[in-house]
Design a protein around this motif. Structure first.
Motif, PDB file in Angstrom:
ATOM      1  N   THR A 204      51.958  15.985  28.105  1.00 56.14           N
ATOM      2  CA  THR A 204      51.156  16.509  27.003  1.00 56.14           C
ATOM      3  C   THR A 204      50.089  15.469  26.677  1.00 56.14           C
ATOM      4  O   THR A 204      49.855  14.539  27.449  1.00 56.14           O
ATOM      5  CB  THR A 204      52.027  16.767  25.764  1.00 56.14           C
ATOM      6  N   THR A 205      49.456  15.604  25.520  1.00 53.92           N
ATOM      7  CA  THR A 205      48.435  14.646  25.107  1.00 53.92           C
ATOM      8  C   THR A 205      48.972  13.214  25.155  1.00 53.92           C
ATOM      9  O   THR A 205      48.256  12.284  25.557  1.00 53.92           O
ATOM     10  CB  THR A 205      47.962  14.955  23.676  1.00 53.92           C
ATOM     11  N   TYR A 206      50.216  13.044  24.745  1.00 55.68           N
ATOM     12  CA  TYR A 206      50.822  11.717  24.656  1.00 55.68           C
ATOM     13  C   TYR A 206      50.789  11.007  26.001  1.00 55.68           C
ATOM     14  O   TYR A 206      50.327   9.859  26.116  1.00 55.68           O
ATOM     15  CB  TYR A 206      52.255  11.872  24.149  1.00 55.68           C
ATOM     16  N   GLU A 207      51.272  11.675  27.050  1.00 62.02           N
ATOM     17  CA  GLU A 207      51.298  11.064  28.370  1.00 62.02           C
ATOM     18  C   GLU A 207      49.906  10.969  28.988  1.00 62.02           C
ATOM     19  O   GLU A 207      49.562   9.977  29.644  1.00 62.02           O
ATOM     20  CB  GLU A 207      52.207  11.860  29.308  1.00 62.02           C
ATOM     21  N   LEU A 208      49.075  11.998  28.780  1.00 58.37           N
ATOM     22  CA  LEU A 208      47.780  12.037  29.442  1.00 58.37           C
ATOM     23  C   LEU A 208      46.789  11.024  28.891  1.00 58.37           C
ATOM     24  O   LEU A 208      45.859  10.618  29.588  1.00 58.37           O
ATOM     25  CB  LEU A 208      47.202  13.449  29.363  1.00 58.37           C
ATOM     26  N   CYS A 209      46.961  10.607  27.631  1.00 59.32           N
ATOM     27  CA  CYS A 209      46.109   9.538  27.112  1.00 59.32           C
ATOM     28  C   CYS A 209      46.247   8.289  27.975  1.00 59.32           C
ATOM     29  O   CYS A 209      45.272   7.553  28.180  1.00 59.32           O
ATOM     30  CB  CYS A 209      46.476   9.214  25.659  1.00 59.32           C
ATOM     31  N   SER A 210      47.439   8.054  28.511  1.00 61.09           N
ATOM     32  CA  SER A 210      47.652   6.907  29.392  1.00 61.09           C
ATOM     33  C   SER A 210      47.322   7.233  30.841  1.00 61.09           C
ATOM     34  O   SER A 210      46.621   6.467  31.512  1.00 61.09           O
ATOM     35  CB  SER A 210      49.097   6.409  29.275  1.00 61.09           C
ATOM     36  N   MET A 224      32.714  10.898  23.120  1.00 56.43           N
ATOM     37  CA  MET A 224      32.899  10.173  21.860  1.00 56.43           C
ATOM     38  C   MET A 224      34.109   9.237  21.915  1.00 56.43           C
ATOM     39  O   MET A 224      34.786   8.997  20.915  1.00 56.43           O
ATOM     40  CB  MET A 224      33.051  11.139  20.676  1.00 56.43           C
ATOM     41  N   LYS A 225      34.378   8.712  23.128  1.00 60.71           N
ATOM     42  CA  LYS A 225      35.504   7.785  23.316  1.00 60.71           C
ATOM     43  C   LYS A 225      36.802   8.349  22.725  1.00 60.71           C
ATOM     44  O   LYS A 225      37.486   7.708  21.929  1.00 60.71           O
ATOM     45  CB  LYS A 225      35.192   6.412  22.707  1.00 60.71           C
ATOM     46  N   ASN A 226      37.122   9.553  23.146  1.00 64.86           N
ATOM     47  CA  ASN A 226      38.336  10.234  22.660  1.00 64.86           C
ATOM     48  C   ASN A 226      38.312  10.478  21.153  1.00 64.86           C
ATOM     49  O   ASN A 226      39.350  10.564  20.507  1.00 64.86           O
ATOM     50  CB  ASN A 226      39.610   9.461  23.029  1.00 64.86           C
ATOM     51  N   GLY A 227      37.109  10.608  20.587  1.00 68.39           N
ATOM     52  CA  GLY A 227      36.996  10.884  19.163  1.00 68.39           C
ATOM     53  C   GLY A 227      36.890   9.657  18.294  1.00 68.39           C
ATOM     54  O   GLY A 227      36.785   9.774  17.069  1.00 68.39           O
ATOM     55  N   LEU A 316      47.626   2.237  22.818  1.00 63.27           N
ATOM     56  CA  LEU A 316      48.529   1.941  21.714  1.00 63.27           C
ATOM     57  C   LEU A 316      48.512   3.117  20.750  1.00 63.27           C
ATOM     58  O   LEU A 316      47.447   3.533  20.274  1.00 63.27           O
ATOM     59  CB  LEU A 316      48.088   0.671  20.988  1.00 63.27           C
ATOM     60  N   GLY A 317      49.662   3.671  20.485  1.00 66.49           N
ATOM     61  CA  GLY A 317      49.784   4.785  19.550  1.00 66.49           C
ATOM     62  C   GLY A 317      50.609   4.385  18.349  1.00 66.49           C
ATOM     63  O   GLY A 317      50.673   3.225  17.970  1.00 66.49           O
ATOM     64  N   GLY A 318      51.258   5.360  17.758  1.00 63.48           N
ATOM     65  CA  GLY A 318      52.069   5.095  16.568  1.00 63.48           C
ATOM     66  C   GLY A 318      51.350   5.521  15.312  1.00 63.48           C
ATOM     67  O   GLY A 318      50.706   6.566  15.272  1.00 63.48           O
ATOM     68  N   LEU A 396      43.861  10.003  21.566  1.00 66.12           N
ATOM     69  CA  LEU A 396      42.905  11.095  21.377  1.00 66.12           C
ATOM     70  C   LEU A 396      42.903  11.548  19.927  1.00 66.12           C
ATOM     71  O   LEU A 396      43.920  11.967  19.403  1.00 66.12           O
ATOM     72  CB  LEU A 396      43.282  12.265  22.292  1.00 66.12           C
ATOM     73  N   TRP A 397      41.730  11.454  19.286  1.00 70.77           N
ATOM     74  CA  TRP A 397      41.545  11.969  17.929  1.00 70.77           C
ATOM     75  C   TRP A 397      40.717  13.232  18.035  1.00 70.77           C
ATOM     76  O   TRP A 397      39.523  13.177  18.342  1.00 70.77           O
ATOM     77  CB  TRP A 397      40.823  10.949  17.060  1.00 70.77           C
ATOM     78  N   ILE A 398      41.333  14.345  17.784  1.00 69.20           N
ATOM     79  CA  ILE A 398      40.674  15.606  18.069  1.00 69.20           C
ATOM     80  C   ILE A 398      41.126  16.675  17.079  1.00 69.20           C
ATOM     81  O   ILE A 398      42.310  16.720  16.707  1.00 69.20           O
ATOM     82  CB  ILE A 398      41.002  16.035  19.521  1.00 69.20           C
TER      83      ILE A 398
END
Length: 448
Positions: A204-210, A224-227, A316-318, A396-398
């Motif tokens: 999902t988004t979580y894995e694909l960001c990496s 926009m650099k992932n928002g 880095l997330g969280g 990703l900020w979307i």
């Protein structure tokens, strides 16, 4: 127990360096009362309560500040409560501090009274030089730090080390490595049914960001650099070929029969030995160890690279702490508490108790931190992976975040189970997400 006692003592002692500048006008009882809305429950809630108690009895007491931590449910529940208050127009009813995950950034960026963290620090004669670069970039919006990173995590590759060792296998460095070893990790019953898969996951988004972010040293899902530079206008993974590069490897993995398309309960399947590996947050390390409960030795490793050129690492997330403009004395008190929560000592305690990665750069040099990692080497895997990653690999900020999440998940499953081509899958995902972005931008006057 002795180690935790020492840590708690240290939390009481951190004082002078954390005092925010600026005058304070006390309330009627001589104390500035702050409210912190959060979503920490279970072990996380206990650790958060301990941090608040130590602050109130130490630095807070010395400076006439008292914090009340209020649990508001999940991060999404907390965000919903913030939305509800802001819709009334009574901004004074907002808490002094709110803890949200990345899905809350889109909302926070639209609030005119959000207090950017670098501005808050500067107003109190301070700066953010104590923060890890990866942490700051994870919350940078249009060049400013919109929230103070607090509960930071990345994704990790967890595996059954006992099984891998018995087969003479090391943790995979690349997806090609995982593809090659997958047949050896599969187990079948007498009827040929698979009873143990090599890995269970539907990205999902979580894995694909990496998996997308790591490619070519640094890549993004959208413009926009992932928002992080404003509301995205379109995806870029189609034109850059990053999604197709990943999906090609993921299809190869599926064709080994070692990939289990499981969307929930993955940790339980892994702990029960029905899958040899999984992808999960670094913050899950403590709970995974408890779930495995000695049935096998747990291994942890960096996320496998998509290919040899995908050396950017992970994002880095969280979650982070957000605050709003109030009176000068309250803002000064807020900064005092925020800096306490992200101090080297508090972050060490938070890391040991919860598994979240320290956001304070100085925590990593503490002898107590290194002693903990020496005793618990799996914890060091996560921090080593983070420190080796490009800080600009971001989440990703979307808008429409949940629709995008399920778009990734459902289309990848369809590609594998309905035998869609990679090109068709990429086109469908790009068209769907671009459509969501077009709708949002049109409804909001195309303001990016």
């Amino acid at each position: 127990m002795k180690k935790i006692t020492v840590l708690l003592t240290m939390l009481f002692l951190i004082s002078g360096v954390l005092l925010a500048a600026g005058s304070r006008e006390n309330s009627d009882d001589g104390i500035i009362h702050l409210v912190w809305w959060h979503s920490n429950s279970g072990v996380l809630g206990e650790a958060a309560d301990t941090l608040v108690e130590n602050f109130n009895q130490g630095i807070g007491k010395e400076n006439g500040i008292e914090v009340e931590a209020v649990y508001q449910g999940s991060a999404n529940d907390t965000l919903t409560r913030v939305r509800t208050v802001t819709q009334t127009g009574n901004m004074d009813a907002l808490p002094d501090i709110v803890q949200l995950d990345a899905t809350g950034v889109v909302d926070m960026s639209s609030y005119g009274n959000i207090y950017y963290i670098d501005d808050l620090a500067n107003a109190n004669g301070d700066d953010l030089s104590f923060m890890l670069d990866h942490a700051l970039e994870s919350m940078r919006y249009k060049g400013k730090i919109i929230g103070l990173p607090f509960n930071a995590s990345t994704i990790l590759f967890y595996y059954n080390k006992t099984l891998f060792d018995s087969l003479g296998l090391d943790a995979p460095r690349t997806l090609d490595d995982l593809i090659a070893m997958a047949p050896s990790l599969i187990e079948r019953d007498g009827k040929g049914n698979i009873t143990r898969y090599a890995i269970a996951n539907v990205p999902t988004t979580y894995e694909l960001c990496s998996f997308i972010g790591m490619q070519n040293g640094l890549s993004y899902i959208t413009d926009m650099k992932n928002g992080h530079e404003g509301t995205p206008t379109h995806t870029v993974f189609r034109e850059e070929g990053t999604l197709s590069a990943f999906l090609g490897k993921w299809r190869e993995l599926y064709l080994t029969e070692g990939l289990y398309n499981l969307t929930s309960g993955v940790s339980g399947e892994f702990a029960a030995g029905r899958t040899a590996s999984m992808l999960a947050s670094t913050s899950s390390l403590t709970s995974v160890l408890e779930a495995v409960d000695g049935r096998f030795e747990l291994g942890a490793a960096p996320v496998p690279m998509v290919n040899e050129e995908a050396d950017g690492g992970v994002n880095l997330g969280g979650g982070a702490l957000f605050t709003f403009r109030k009176t000068d004395e309250r803002e000064s008190a807020v900064w005092t508490f925020m800096k306490y929560l992200t101090s080297a000592e508090a972050q060490l305690y938070w890391h040991i108790e919860t598994g979240y990665l320290p956001v304070n750069r100085y925590t990593y040099g503490m002898k107590e931190y290194n002693a903990h990692c020496d005793e618990n080497p799996l914890f060091r895997v996560a921090s080593d992976q983070l420190l080796a990653s490009n800080p600009d690999v971001t989440g990703l900020w979307i808008p429409n975040a949940y629709q995008v999440y399920y778009s990734f998940q459902s289309n990848i499953r369809s590609m594998l189970e309905d035998n869609l081509s990679i090109e068709e899958t990429v086109d469908r995902m790009a068209d769907e997400i671009d459509g969501y972005l077009d709708d949002f931008n049109e409804q909001n006057g195309n303001q990016h």
